[in-house]
Design a protein around this motif. Structure first.
Motif, short mmCIF file in Angstrom:
data_model
loop_
_atom_site.label_atom_id
_atom_site.label_comp_id
_atom_site.label_asym_id
_atom_site.label_seq_id
_atom_site.Cartn_x
_atom_site.Cartn_y
_atom_site.Cartn_z
N LEU A 116 -0.41 -12.33 -2.22
CA LEU A 116 0.24 -11.29 -2.29
C LEU A 116 1.57 -11.07 -1.82
O LEU A 116 2.61 -10.70 -2.44
N GLN A 122 2.04 -3.65 -4.73
CA GLN A 122 0.73 -4.47 -5.10
C GLN A 122 -0.37 -4.14 -4.07
O GLN A 122 -1.55 -4.19 -4.50
N ARG A 123 -0.26 -4.00 -2.83
CA ARG A 123 -1.34 -3.70 -1.83
C ARG A 123 -1.94 -2.41 -2.20
O ARG A 123 -2.97 -2.22 -2.12
#
Length: 193
Positions: A123, A175-176
């Motif tokens: 990530l 993205q998280r």
């Protein structure tokens, strides 16, 4: 044109890298080939050639050794971050030896982090690598933004570095939120159910 291509690949990697490992491998390989060739002021044709070779080679190698894919993707995205760090540390002409040492050191460290911490490390690494590609692409789109591609010492380096950090953080946040289930993160919506 050249800046737009790398900018688009950077956006995909920065904001959607953890969503698909195949996309992450292709984007990271493309970016790595591009950024390494770009360190030495290669022509557009050479940049595209290196980027395409990087994408295909990365995907083939990762497919062959899929067991080590997190390690490999971590190394690729780490090498991209290392190329950006080498560029920031050396305004003007870049030294091949110093660039190689920085790229290799960051790539190896990132590979080990990705292997140990998997999705969480990927990530961060895809966000950081994608952000470096976005800045390289933006820097090639206009003369006004050229300092993002090749910052001179002083305010240009500081601004470029701060933008890199901000874009990396934005990619991490996006993205998280998008891939919380893949990262096994409990979201606010999930805790209310």
């Amino acid at each position: 044109m050249s800046g737009i291509a790398v900018l688009l690949v950077g956006v995909v990697l920065c904001f959607w890298g953890i969503g698909s490992l195949h996309v992450a491998v292709l984007a990271a390989g493309f970016g790595l080939g591009w950024l390494i060739a770009d360190l030495f002021n290669a022509s557009l044709t050479t940049l595209i050639l290196f980027a395409l070779i990087g994408a295909v080679a990365s995907w083939v190698v990762t497919t062959l050794i899929f067991k080590f894919s997190a390690y490999f993707i971590g190394g690729l995205t780490g090498a991209m971050a290392g190329a950006k760090i080498a560029d920031v540390l050396q305004p003007g002409d870049n030294n091949w030896a110093l660039s190689g040492i920085v790229i290799l050191a960051v790539a190896v460290a990132s590979a080990f982090l990705a292997d140990k911490y998997r999705a969480r490390a990927l990530l961060w690494l895809t966000s950081i690598g994608g952000a470096s590609m976005i800045l390289a692409g933006l820097g090639r789109t206009s003369d006004t933004l050229a300092f993002l591609h090749e910052p001179e010492a002083g305010w240009e380096q500081i601004t470029s570095t701060l933008l890199w950090i901000a874009l990396s953080a934005a990619g991490w946040i996006v993205q998280r939120r998008l891939f919380a289930d893949k990262l096994k993160i409990q979201t606010d919506e999930g805790s209310r159910r």
